[in-house]
Design a protein around this motif. Structure first.
Motif, short mmCIF file in Angstrom:
data_model
loop_
_atom_site.label_atom_id
_atom_site.label_comp_id
_atom_site.label_asym_id
_atom_site.label_seq_id
_atom_site.Cartn_x
_atom_site.Cartn_y
_atom_site.Cartn_z
N LYS A 1 -7.24 -4.30 5.21
CA LYS A 1 -8.16 -5.01 4.31
C LYS A 1 -7.41 -5.94 3.38
O LYS A 1 -7.80 -7.08 3.13
CB LYS A 1 -8.95 -3.96 3.52
N SER A 2 -6.28 -5.47 2.85
CA SER A 2 -5.56 -6.21 1.81
C SER A 2 -4.49 -7.14 2.37
O SER A 2 -4.00 -8.02 1.67
CB SER A 2 -4.88 -5.22 0.85
N VAL B 1 0.89 -1.17 0.00
CA VAL B 1 0.00 0.00 0.00
C VAL B 1 0.93 1.21 0.00
O VAL B 1 1.82 1.30 0.85
CB VAL B 1 -0.90 0.02 1.26
N GLU C 1 -6.67 0.34 4.29
CA GLU C 1 -6.40 -0.47 3.09
C GLU C 1 -5.43 -1.60 3.41
O GLU C 1 -5.58 -2.73 2.93
CB GLU C 1 -5.84 0.42 1.97
N LYS D 1 -6.71 6.16 5.95
CA LYS D 1 -7.20 5.35 4.82
C LYS D 1 -6.13 4.35 4.38
O LYS D 1 -6.45 3.22 3.99
CB LYS D 1 -7.60 6.26 3.65
N ALA D 2 -4.86 4.77 4.44
CA ALA D 2 -3.78 3.84 4.08
C ALA D 2 -3.77 2.65 5.04
O ALA D 2 -3.61 1.49 4.63
CB ALA D 2 -2.43 4.56 4.12
N TYR E 1 1.78 4.96 0.70
CA TYR E 1 1.31 6.11 1.48
C TYR E 1 2.34 7.24 1.37
O TYR E 1 3.51 7.05 1.67
CB TYR E 1 1.07 5.73 2.95
N PHE F 1 -1.87 6.74 -1.43
CA PHE F 1 -2.78 7.29 -0.43
C PHE F 1 -2.08 8.51 0.17
O PHE F 1 -0.87 8.49 0.38
CB PHE F 1 -3.04 6.26 0.69
#
Lengths: 247, 74
Positions: free
Chosen positions: B59-60, A21, B56, B52-53, A23, B47
């Protein structure tokens, strides 16, 4: 910054990006922007700074020199972070060695408060003296960073009222708290932390007229490689010590 | 490498003084928006919201690659 026009722009980065992810935290100094103090909270003091975080925000790995700032280099640090995740799973399953190792990582990365870490160490049985000493130094790093975070927050709150005199006052405030740490022999083990600690110890010593703290600051500063700023600070501290009527 | 005596954390207090005496909030907002509009940012799914990061990542099951940069100066 060269990273942004280089490694973060390349196609290889896209392949790496699919595994994580992404960031981006931008220090903007826009007063309404969120998370402007996150850099310091995650142990950073300059740009660029790269860390790998778990979903709960804990640091799993830091991307540091000499590892290259390339997609391949990021991939290597990602592997380190994945190993940290596996270790935490093992610790959660009750593996005592894994619990100790995770604790050590959390201390290094500042994933705990000083209070949490102190309580954890107090509960450890059969702790070797060497490990206790290492933990004490790392906990002192946490305490130091918490004090500095408080001072930086006060500085931001002052806004336009942050004059040179106000800065000196804040430094003395930090120094006063460092005198309490130093008296209790809670000395940071990190090089950067230790240097700031001893400089501010001296500033606190001047403000509180504590000659012992001032002397300790001077003695420590004299062991560092010389440079003009350092020489100036030592001279100021020695003059202050003389004014206190000692030496 | 010789480190300066005045450490980075102490410099952050001094840089706060510089920041308040420098660009206006409007100018800082423009600089921030310019940074966020750069090609390297828009090319990838970055992000910019920490919460929110983290959501995520939860979730992932992925790890968060966190890059700290600045917009108030080059």
């Amino acid at each position: 910054m060269s990273m942004e026009s280089g490694p973060l722009s390349g196609d290889e980065f896209g392949d790496f990006a699919s595994k994580v992810v992404l960031y981006l935290n931008v220090t903007s100094h826009v007063k309404t922007d969120a998370d402007q103090d996150l850099l310091g909270a995650k142990g950073g003091s300059g740009f660029p700074y790269l860390v790998f975080l778990a979903a709960d925000g804990k640091i799993l790995a830091k991307h540091n020199y000499p590892r290259p700032r390339t997609a391949d280099g990021f991939g290597e640090t990602l592997e380190e972070a994945e190993a940290a995740v596996a270790l935490r799973a093992k610790a959660a399953g009750g593996d005592a060695d894994a619990v100790r190792e995770v604790f050590g990582q959390d201390l290094e990365y500042g994933n705990l408060t000083a209070k949490e870490a102190t309580a954890a160490v107090a509960g450890m049985k059969n702790l070797a003296a060497e490990d206790k000493a290492r933990y004490d130094g790392l906990i002192a790093n946490l305490e130091f960073r918490e004090i500095m975070a408080g001072i930086n927050k006060k500085a931001e709150e002052l806004g336009d009222a942050l004059t040179p005199d106000a800065i000196k006052g804040l430094q003395a405030d930090a120094g006063k708290q460092f005198i309490a740490m130093w008296t209790a022999k809670r000395i940071p083990s990190g090089e950067q932390e230790r240097r700031t600690f001893y400089v501010f110890l001296g500033i606190g010593g001047e403000a509180e007229k504590d000659s012992a703290a001032l002397e300790a600051s001077i003695e420590e500063m004299k062991t560092w490689p010389s440079n003009p700023n350092l020489a100036k600070r030592i001279a100021e501290a020695e003059a202050a010590l003389k004014a206190l009527g000692t030496k | 490498m010789t480190k300066t005596v005045l450490p980075a954390l102490a410099l952050s207090i001094l840089s706060a003084l510089t920041a308040t005496a420098g660009p206006s909030q409007e100018e800082l907002i423009k600089k921030r928006d310019k940074k966020l509009g750069e090609a390297w940012v828009t090319k990838q799914p970055w992000f910019t919201d920490y919460a929110k990061a983290k959501a995520e990542a939860a979730k992932s099951g992925k790890i968060i690659f966190t890059y700290f940069s600045r917009s108030y100066s080059p």
